[in-house]
Design a protein around this motif. Sequence first.
Motif, PDB file in Angstrom:
ATOM      1  N   LEU A   1      37.163   1.828  27.716  1.00 45.55           N
ATOM      2  CA  LEU A   1      36.115   1.652  26.709  1.00 45.55           C
ATOM      3  C   LEU A   1      36.716   1.578  25.311  1.00 45.55           C
ATOM      4  O   LEU A   1      36.240   0.820  24.452  1.00 45.55           O
ATOM      5  CB  LEU A   1      35.099   2.785  26.800  1.00 45.55           C
ATOM      6  N   LEU A   2      37.755   2.359  25.064  1.00 43.34           N
ATOM      7  CA  LEU A   2      38.395   2.315  23.755  1.00 43.34           C
ATOM      8  C   LEU A   2      39.076   0.973  23.537  1.00 43.34           C
ATOM      9  O   LEU A   2      39.020   0.404  22.428  1.00 43.34           O
ATOM     10  CB  LEU A   2      39.401   3.449  23.624  1.00 43.34           C
ATOM     11  N   TYR A   3      39.710   0.450  24.568  1.00 46.53           N
ATOM     12  CA  TYR A   3      40.321  -0.885  24.482  1.00 46.53           C
ATOM     13  C   TYR A   3      39.259  -1.932  24.141  1.00 46.53           C
ATOM     14  O   TYR A   3      39.464  -2.781  23.271  1.00 46.53           O
ATOM     15  CB  TYR A   3      41.007  -1.222  25.797  1.00 46.53           C
ATOM     16  N   ARG A   4      38.113  -1.853  24.814  1.00 50.46           N
ATOM     17  CA  ARG A   4      37.016  -2.777  24.508  1.00 50.46           C
ATOM     18  C   ARG A   4      36.550  -2.607  23.074  1.00 50.46           C
ATOM     19  O   ARG A   4      36.305  -3.598  22.363  1.00 50.46           O
ATOM     20  CB  ARG A   4      35.854  -2.527  25.472  1.00 50.46           C
ATOM     21  N   GLU A   5      36.471  -1.365  22.621  1.00 54.79           N
ATOM     22  CA  GLU A   5      36.006  -1.096  21.265  1.00 54.79           C
ATOM     23  C   GLU A   5      36.975  -1.636  20.226  1.00 54.79           C
ATOM     24  O   GLU A   5      36.567  -2.155  19.185  1.00 54.79           O
ATOM     25  CB  GLU A   5      35.819   0.408  21.068  1.00 54.79           C
ATOM     26  N   ARG A   6      38.259  -1.544  20.497  1.00 55.67           N
ATOM     27  CA  ARG A   6      39.241  -2.123  19.576  1.00 55.67           C
ATOM     28  C   ARG A   6      39.060  -3.639  19.490  1.00 55.67           C
ATOM     29  O   ARG A   6      39.228  -4.226  18.419  1.00 55.67           O
ATOM     30  CB  ARG A   6      40.665  -1.766  20.021  1.00 55.67           C
ATOM     31  N   GLY A   7      38.717  -4.273  20.588  1.00 54.81           N
ATOM     32  CA  GLY A   7      38.440  -5.705  20.547  1.00 54.81           C
ATOM     33  C   GLY A   7      37.242  -6.017  19.681  1.00 54.81           C
ATOM     34  O   GLY A   7      37.252  -6.978  18.902  1.00 54.81           O
ATOM     35  N   PHE A   8      36.186  -5.205  19.776  1.00 50.18           N
ATOM     36  CA  PHE A   8      34.986  -5.443  18.974  1.00 50.18           C
ATOM     37  C   PHE A   8      35.252  -5.213  17.489  1.00 50.18           C
ATOM     38  O   PHE A   8      34.759  -5.946  16.632  1.00 50.18           O
ATOM     39  CB  PHE A   8      33.858  -4.507  19.428  1.00 50.18           C
TER      40      PHE A   8
END
Length: 561
Positions: free
Chosen positions: A496-503
Amino acid sequence: MKKKLYVLFALMGILSIESCTNLEEVVLDESFTSNLSEKQAADGIMAPVYARLPDIFLHTNYFAIQEISTDEAILPYRGGTDWGDNGIYLALHAHTQTSTDPNLRNTWNLILQGMSRAITAINTLPSSKDPIAKTYLAEARGMRAYYSMLTLDLFGLVFVKNDIGENSTILRGDKAVEYIKSELLAVEPNLETTVGPGRLTKGAVWGLLARLYLNAGVYRDPYATAVTFKNEDLDKVIEYTDKIIASGQYQLARDYFSIFNSDNHTNKELVFAVDQRAELNGHNRLAYFSLSGDQFPLPAYPNANGTDGPAITSDFYRTWVNAYGSQDPKVDPRFYRENLSIYSNPADSCVAAENFNINRGILRGQQYGLIRKNGVFVKCADGKMKVGKLAYDTRNKPTLAVDFTEQIDFTVAGSNYNTGYRVEKYEFSKKSVSGRNFGDADIVILRLADVYLMRAEAKLRRSNDVASALADVNTVRAARTYSTPAPALSAMSLDLLYRERGFEFYWEMLRRTDMIRFGKFEDKWTEKSNTDRNKRIFPIPQTAIDGASNIPGYLVQNTGY
C-alpha cells in the motif's frame, strides 16, 4: 600560473544565490577579475556548481531515465513519424537499452560536469577572504556528494577525486555508500538553513542522508534477489526525517498542484529543488512534454504548445482505478484539477484570456482548449478566447480528435498521437513564448511529503510499526485541503505504501528507484517483459569506456551490457 575563475555576469547577483537575470557563464583569467569584490568572486566560483542541474533534469535526460524506464511512463513512436529517435525510448521502456543511448550519455556527461565544477570550487574557495566562502565550500562539497548519489543510483559507481588534474578512484557498493555518507555528514554543520530550496541546506542534506540510508541496501548490492535493509540504516532514516519534520521549517501544501506551479520557488513544501526561474534561463520542457501538439495553454503565445510525448501506461492508471473502486480516481485531488469549466459547463465556450488555464494532473478523454486557425487564436464576438473541442490540426489530421485513450503501446494503433492519458503536473509558464523556454517552476528534488513517506517506510521495514506509518501517510493525504482531501486510509503495508508513493510522486523522477527498492522493477507491464536484474542500473556510456581505454581495467562496463 594564474588560476582560472568561473564568473557569471548578472545584473543582480548569481544563480539563485541572489536574484538575477541574463546569466552567461564564461571562464576568465584571474587578471580580469581584479575589479570584482571578494563576494562577487566567491559567487562566480559557486554558481557553476548548480548550473548543470536544469540540464540534468531536462525532459529527455534524467526524467526519461527515471520515468520512461518504469510502469509510469511510455513514449511510443508517435504516428510513425515523431519521437522515433532510433528506438531509444522504446528500448528504455522495454529495458533493452544499450551503451550508445545518447540520453544516457548526455546525462552521464552533465552529472560529471557538475561534479567537476564542484571540485573546482572546492579547490578555489579556500583562498577567498569573504565570510560566505565557508558556506559555499560546504555547498560545493555537498553538491559533489549529491552528484555522486546520482551516478551511484543510475550507473552503480562513484568517482572520487579532490583535484581536477588527478585520476578518479572508482568506488562501488558499500564503499561508495560510506563515501557519500561521510561527505554529507562533513558539510552539514557549515550549511545554512534558510537560503531557499535552490541551494543545499541543512534540511536538504538531512533529506539526502535519509534517501541514501533508505536505498543503501540496493546500492550495496544492486543485483541482489532481495534487498537487505539493515536496522541501523532504517534508524538513520527515521532520525533524519524526524529532524526535518521537527525543524518546523517546511510545510505540506494544502494545494497539491501549487507544489508544481510557476511560482513554487517559495513553496514551503520544497526542501531541495532545481532553481530554474525564467530569469535564470529556465526551461519549460516538463510542462510541454506530454501535452498534445494542439493544446495551447497560453492565450498570449500561439506558438506555445505541447509535443505529444510520453503518456502514463494503462498499468499505472489501473492502480488508481483499483484503489478507488466505484469512485472515479479524481476523488483524489492529486489525480486531477479541472480549471476549464467547459468540461462541466459546455455552454462556457468563451473565456477571458486572463481566466484561461488548462487542466492539471492526469488528462483523459476529449480535450478542450483554445482553437487556433492559420496561426492565430479564434475569438468570440465579445473578444474573449474561443474554447472548444480540440482536433489534431497541427498534424494535418483534423478528423483525429485530441481524445486521450487509456490504451497505449508500441503497435501502430497504440502509437497514434492521441493514445495514452497525459500528465500535466508542472504548470505551463505564462512567459513561455514557445512552450520550450522560460520555465518558472522549480523542479522538485526533495519535498516534505517524501520525508513523511520515507519515515513511514522505514518504520514499516524496521519494526512493522503500522500505526505510525499509517499516521504519516494520512498526514500527507489530509494536508491537501484546497479541495476535498483524499479519503484517509484504514490499513497500511509495504504494498500500500508503494502504491501511495506512486500516487503522491508520479512523474517526479522517483519511480525507477522506488521500483527497485520495492522489488517491482523486474515485473511485467505494457511493452515490457524483461526480467533481467542487470537492467536495474544503466550501461556506462560507450564514449566514457572508450575515453578511459588508455588506462587498462580502469572503467569496466556494468554487468549485462
